[in-house]
Design a protein around this motif. Structure first.
Motif, PDB file in Angstrom:
ATOM      1  N   LEU A 197      -1.331  -7.604  -9.961  1.00  0.00           N
ATOM      2  CA  LEU A 197      -0.174  -8.189  -9.285  1.00  0.00           C
ATOM      3  C   LEU A 197      -0.052  -9.684  -9.535  1.00  0.00           C
ATOM      4  CD1 LEU A 197      -0.343  -6.294  -5.869  1.00  0.00           C
ATOM      5  CD2 LEU A 197       1.340  -5.989  -7.691  1.00  0.00           C
ATOM      6  N   LYS A 198      -1.123 -10.307  -9.893  1.00  0.00           N
ATOM      7  CA  LYS A 198      -1.063 -11.751 -10.179  1.00  0.00           C
ATOM      8  C   LYS A 198      -0.135 -12.039 -11.349  1.00  0.00           C
ATOM      9  CE  LYS A 198      -4.022 -15.788 -10.854  1.00  0.00           C
ATOM     10  NZ  LYS A 198      -5.427 -16.274 -10.987  1.00  0.00           N
ATOM     11  N   SER A 199      -0.085 -11.152 -12.304  1.00  0.00           N
ATOM     12  CA  SER A 199       0.789 -11.345 -13.459  1.00  0.00           C
ATOM     13  C   SER A 199       2.151 -10.683 -13.298  1.00  0.00           C
ATOM     14  CB  SER A 199       0.112 -10.791 -14.720  1.00  0.00           C
ATOM     15  OG  SER A 199      -0.155  -9.401 -14.577  1.00  0.00           O
ATOM     16  N   LEU A 200       2.313  -9.824 -12.283  1.00  0.00           N
ATOM     17  CA  LEU A 200       3.564  -9.104 -12.106  1.00  0.00           C
ATOM     18  C   LEU A 200       4.482  -9.719 -11.062  1.00  0.00           C
ATOM     19  CD1 LEU A 200       2.168  -5.429 -12.185  1.00  0.00           C
ATOM     20  CD2 LEU A 200       3.337  -6.658 -14.023  1.00  0.00           C
ATOM     21  N   LEU A 201       3.927 -10.406 -10.074  1.00  0.00           N
ATOM     22  CA  LEU A 201       4.721 -11.010  -9.017  1.00  0.00           C
ATOM     23  C   LEU A 201       4.908 -12.504  -9.271  1.00  0.00           C
ATOM     24  CD1 LEU A 201       3.177  -9.346  -5.811  1.00  0.00           C
ATOM     25  CD2 LEU A 201       5.252  -8.685  -7.035  1.00  0.00           C
ATOM     26  N   PRO A 202       5.950 -13.097  -8.681  1.00  0.00           N
ATOM     27  CA  PRO A 202       6.075 -14.558  -8.754  1.00  0.00           C
ATOM     28  C   PRO A 202       4.865 -15.246  -8.137  1.00  0.00           C
ATOM     29  CG  PRO A 202       8.120 -13.559  -8.016  1.00  0.00           C
ATOM     30  CD  PRO A 202       7.108 -12.461  -8.040  1.00  0.00           C
ATOM     31  N   ALA A 213      11.729   3.182  -0.902  1.00  0.00           N
ATOM     32  CA  ALA A 213      11.382   2.188  -1.904  1.00  0.00           C
ATOM     33  C   ALA A 213      10.420   1.155  -1.315  1.00  0.00           C
ATOM     34  CB  ALA A 213      12.645   1.502  -2.427  1.00  0.00           C
ATOM     35  N   ILE A 214       9.980   0.256  -2.169  1.00  0.00           N
ATOM     36  CA  ILE A 214       9.058  -0.817  -1.782  1.00  0.00           C
ATOM     37  C   ILE A 214       9.835  -2.119  -1.846  1.00  0.00           C
ATOM     38  CG2 ILE A 214       6.881  -1.949  -2.312  1.00  0.00           C
ATOM     39  CD1 ILE A 214       6.181   0.663  -3.882  1.00  0.00           C
ATOM     40  N   VAL A 215       9.935  -2.799  -0.716  1.00  0.00           N
ATOM     41  CA  VAL A 215      10.700  -4.041  -0.619  1.00  0.00           C
ATOM     42  C   VAL A 215       9.724  -5.176  -0.346  1.00  0.00           C
ATOM     43  CG1 VAL A 215      12.568  -5.251   0.540  1.00  0.00           C
ATOM     44  CG2 VAL A 215      12.697  -2.774   0.241  1.00  0.00           C
ATOM     45  N   VAL A 216       9.797  -6.211  -1.172  1.00  0.00           N
ATOM     46  CA  VAL A 216       8.957  -7.399  -1.015  1.00  0.00           C
ATOM     47  C   VAL A 216       9.879  -8.572  -0.685  1.00  0.00           C
ATOM     48  CG1 VAL A 216       7.284  -8.930  -2.102  1.00  0.00           C
ATOM     49  CG2 VAL A 216       7.288  -6.485  -2.654  1.00  0.00           C
ATOM     50  N   VAL A 217       9.658  -9.191   0.479  1.00  0.00           N
ATOM     51  CA  VAL A 217      10.463 -10.333   0.921  1.00  0.00           C
ATOM     52  C   VAL A 217       9.524 -11.503   1.149  1.00  0.00           C
ATOM     53  CG1 VAL A 217      12.101 -11.206   2.620  1.00  0.00           C
ATOM     54  CG2 VAL A 217      12.123  -8.782   2.002  1.00  0.00           C
ATOM     55  N   ASP A 218       9.828 -12.610   0.496  1.00  0.00           N
ATOM     56  CA  ASP A 218       9.007 -13.805   0.663  1.00  0.00           C
ATOM     57  C   ASP A 218       9.941 -15.008   0.766  1.00  0.00           C
ATOM     58  OD1 ASP A 218       7.297 -16.226  -0.407  1.00  0.00           O
ATOM     59  OD2 ASP A 218       5.873 -14.658   0.163  1.00  0.00           O
ATOM     60  N   GLY A 219      10.210 -15.427   2.013  1.00  0.00           N
ATOM     61  CA  GLY A 219      11.144 -16.527   2.216  1.00  0.00           C
ATOM     62  C   GLY A 219      12.543 -16.134   1.762  1.00  0.00           C
ATOM     63  N   GLY A 220      13.088 -16.894   0.838  1.00  0.00           N
ATOM     64  CA  GLY A 220      14.411 -16.588   0.317  1.00  0.00           C
ATOM     65  C   GLY A 220      14.390 -15.714  -0.918  1.00  0.00           C
ATOM     66  N   TRP A 221      13.218 -15.140  -1.269  1.00  0.00           N
ATOM     67  CA  TRP A 221      13.104 -14.282  -2.455  1.00  0.00           C
ATOM     68  C   TRP A 221      12.876 -12.850  -2.006  1.00  0.00           C
ATOM     69  CZ3 TRP A 221       8.998 -11.267  -4.277  1.00  0.00           C
ATOM     70  CH2 TRP A 221       9.150 -10.768  -5.578  1.00  0.00           C
ATOM     71  N   VAL A 222      13.567 -11.899  -2.644  1.00  0.00           N
ATOM     72  CA  VAL A 222      13.423 -10.484  -2.305  1.00  0.00           C
ATOM     73  C   VAL A 222      13.487  -9.681  -3.592  1.00  0.00           C
ATOM     74  CG1 VAL A 222      15.909 -10.202  -1.911  1.00  0.00           C
ATOM     75  CG2 VAL A 222      14.313  -8.573  -0.888  1.00  0.00           C
ATOM     76  N   GLU A 223      12.704  -8.588  -3.644  1.00  0.00           N
ATOM     77  CA  GLU A 223      12.710  -7.681  -4.789  1.00  0.00           C
ATOM     78  C   GLU A 223      12.404  -6.280  -4.293  1.00  0.00           C
ATOM     79  OE1 GLU A 223      13.833  -6.585  -8.037  1.00  0.00           O
ATOM     80  OE2 GLU A 223      13.461  -8.745  -8.127  1.00  0.00           O
ATOM     81  N   THR A 224      13.083  -5.309  -4.887  1.00  0.00           N
ATOM     82  CA  THR A 224      12.899  -3.902  -4.525  1.00  0.00           C
ATOM     83  C   THR A 224      12.296  -3.170  -5.707  1.00  0.00           C
ATOM     84  OG1 THR A 224      14.778  -3.962  -3.012  1.00  0.00           O
ATOM     85  CG2 THR A 224      14.037  -1.794  -3.756  1.00  0.00           C
ATOM     86  N   TYR A 225      11.243  -2.394  -5.452  1.00  0.00           N
ATOM     87  CA  TYR A 225      10.578  -1.623  -6.497  1.00  0.00           C
ATOM     88  C   TYR A 225      10.577  -0.156  -6.088  1.00  0.00           C
ATOM     89  CZ  TYR A 225       8.699  -6.255  -7.589  1.00  0.00           C
ATOM     90  OH  TYR A 225       8.566  -7.598  -7.870  1.00  0.00           O
ATOM     91  N   LEU A 226      10.750   0.688  -7.063  1.00  0.00           N
ATOM     92  CA  LEU A 226      10.524   2.118  -6.862  1.00  0.00           C
ATOM     93  C   LEU A 226       9.064   2.428  -7.147  1.00  0.00           C
ATOM     94  CD1 LEU A 226      13.747   3.525  -8.546  1.00  0.00           C
ATOM     95  CD2 LEU A 226      13.362   3.077  -6.130  1.00  0.00           C
ATOM     96  N   ALA A 227       8.558   3.479  -6.532  1.00  0.00           N
ATOM     97  CA  ALA A 227       7.129   3.796  -6.684  1.00  0.00           C
ATOM     98  C   ALA A 227       6.713   4.019  -8.134  1.00  0.00           C
ATOM     99  CB  ALA A 227       6.777   5.009  -5.830  1.00  0.00           C
ATOM    100  N   PRO A 228       7.528   4.675  -8.996  1.00  0.00           N
ATOM    101  CA  PRO A 228       7.066   4.882 -10.371  1.00  0.00           C
ATOM    102  C   PRO A 228       6.947   3.604 -11.200  1.00  0.00           C
ATOM    103  CG  PRO A 228       8.757   6.481  -9.795  1.00  0.00           C
ATOM    104  CD  PRO A 228       8.746   5.452  -8.723  1.00  0.00           C
ATOM    105  N   THR A 229       7.537   2.483 -10.753  1.00  0.00           N
ATOM    106  CA  THR A 229       7.421   1.262 -11.542  1.00  0.00           C
ATOM    107  C   THR A 229       6.000   0.729 -11.469  1.00  0.00           C
ATOM    108  OG1 THR A 229       8.105  -0.107  -9.670  1.00  0.00           O
ATOM    109  CG2 THR A 229       9.837   0.703 -11.139  1.00  0.00           C
ATOM    110  N   GLU A 230       5.660  -0.102 -12.437  1.00  0.00           N
ATOM    111  CA  GLU A 230       4.294  -0.628 -12.492  1.00  0.00           C
ATOM    112  C   GLU A 230       3.994  -1.496 -11.278  1.00  0.00           C
ATOM    113  OE1 GLU A 230       1.411  -2.982 -15.694  1.00  0.00           O
ATOM    114  OE2 GLU A 230       3.606  -2.951 -15.948  1.00  0.00           O
ATOM    115  N   GLN A 231       4.930  -2.390 -10.926  1.00  0.00           N
ATOM    116  CA  GLN A 231       4.699  -3.249  -9.768  1.00  0.00           C
ATOM    117  C   GLN A 231       4.586  -2.436  -8.486  1.00  0.00           C
ATOM    118  OE1 GLN A 231       7.124  -3.492 -11.992  1.00  0.00           O
ATOM    119  NE2 GLN A 231       7.656  -5.614 -12.491  1.00  0.00           N
ATOM    120  N   GLY A 232       5.478  -1.432  -8.329  1.00  0.00           N
ATOM    121  CA  GLY A 232       5.438  -0.640  -7.114  1.00  0.00           C
ATOM    122  C   GLY A 232       4.150   0.144  -6.966  1.00  0.00           C
TER     123      GLY A 232
END
Length: 387
Positions: free
Chosen positions: A199-204, A159-178
């Motif tokens: 990604l500007k509109s999909l990520l925090p 999977a695709i894991v995005v960690v930014d400070g105290g924020w974390v989100e996991t995306y699977l490749a088929p998702t739009e963000q991933g």
């Protein structure tokens, strides 16, 4: 002299007749076999090959991603330690320190503070922080996803894991963000530019501002490109199947009406011109030979209708070909058309050439009956689908 010549000619005719009586059944058998193997014995199914099995979707309806080794691998310590009586396990649940403090992963994609890291990944506790390779992030006790065990388990599922400070989100490749995250460093230059905008509109906002769009090592880029190619293939397959279903819906009604009319006329022909059930002999009357020609014409038309329905239903994922010979060509419509045409027209030419013989007349009548019954089966299937 004339009597001797007549007797000699008659003997020659008798000898040729005996030879024909031996070869004629073989020729008729060739036609029967060619017509039968050229027909489709498809079994209608609403879940085909094609195509997506149960368990491949998550609870949000998106397709799961698995690692290249073909396993749904979870990180160590996804359960509490045996006999711990509420003591938190390596996942880091609760307020106590976890029993396992370090995890490893060779797969997945990890974004930390805007930067793409390269495997192998090391996920570990460092005092009150989490170490992701050489990057340190603050732990969030309220977010169970920000635990070394959880992060490692997601990475081991590719999977695709995005960690930014105290924020974390996991995306699977088929998702739009991933998909856009992978394209941000592994796509073409045009896709990378488009990924920045998407990604500007999909990520925090904070996570997007920290995104550095750096280039990791070549192995990770190659792996991401392979995943993107697989996603394109899946998308093209799905689009092709959707187009096939729509095409099937457009032509189902006219094909069904044409098939109904054709089978009624063919059935009337079978009732009105039944040949004599004899084993051998010649019946060169015009009615008998015309009966063979009409029967063969119905066989050709019904076989063509069977071929069209087979291709349309297969492409729409609504049937499985049970004919062991035709199933070898079902993935290639051109090869299937050539096989069907050769099998049908070869047999039809044999029977038309032998139409004065009673065996050929009987064989053509029975093959017309077989094709008519097969078409009735298609009509029943398509009537159910239309209903």
């Amino acid at each position: 002299m004339r009597l001797v010549d007549a007797q000699t000619a008659w003997r020659r005719i008798q000898i040729q007749g005996r030879k024909m009586n031996v070869t004629q059944p073989l020729i008729v058998m060739v036609f029967v076999v060619s017509t039968l193997v050229g027909s489709s014995y498809g079994q209608e199914e609403n879940h085909q090959n094609s195509r997506v099995e149960e368990g491949q979707f998550n609870d949000r309806g998106r397709m799961k991603r698995f690692s290249q080794r073909g396993q749904d691998r979870r990180g160590h310590g996804s359960q509490r330690g045996p006999g711990s009586k509420g003591t938190p396990g390596p996942m880091g649940w609760g307020n106590r320190k976890p029993e396992q403090s370090e995890f490893q992963s060779e797969t997945g994609f990890l974004f930390v503070n805007g930067k793409v890291l390269s495997p192998p990944y090391r996920v570990a506790w460092e005092d009150e922080q989490i170490a992701l390779n050489d990057e340190l992030v603050d732990a969030n006790p309220r977010d169970w996803r920000l635990r070394p065990g959880t992060i490692a388990a997601s990475l081991q599922m590719d999977a695709i894991v995005v960690v930014d400070g105290g924020w974390v989100e996991t995306y699977l490749a088929p998702t739009e963000q991933g998909e856009w995250l992978l394209k941000s460093f592994a796509g073409t230059p045009e896709e990378q530019l488009q990924a920045k905008a998407e990604l500007k509109s999909l990520l925090p906002e904070k996570a997007y501002e920290n995104l550095q769009f750096n280039a990791p090592d070549s192995d990770l880029v190659s792996h991401a490109q392979e995943v993107l190619v697989q996603l394109d293939e899946v998308e093209n397959t799905n689009n092709g199947q959707v187009a096939a279903v729509r095409r099937m819906e457009r032509v189902s009604y006219p094909l069904t009406m044409f098939g109904m009319i054709l089978t009624v006329v063919a059935f009337g022909h079978l009732l009105s011109t039944r040949p004599e059930a004899v084993s051998a002999g010649i019946n060169a009357t015009p009615q008998a030979m015309q009966m063979v020609v009409r029967s063969i014409a119905f066989v050709v038309l019904l076989s063509a209708l069977d071929l069209i329905w087979t291709i349309l239903a297969w492409q729409a994922g609504q049937m499985k070909e049970l004919n062991p010979i035709a199933s070898q060509f079902i993935d290639n419509p051109i090869q299937l058309v050539c096989f069907k045409a050769i099998a049908t027209f070869a047999g039809a030419a044999l029977l038309v050439g032998l139409r004065q013989y009673r065996q050929a007349q009987l064989a053509s009548w029975w093959m017309c009956l077989v094709c008519t019954v097969l078409t009735f089966r298609w009509l029943t299937f398509h009537s159910m689908m239309m209903g």
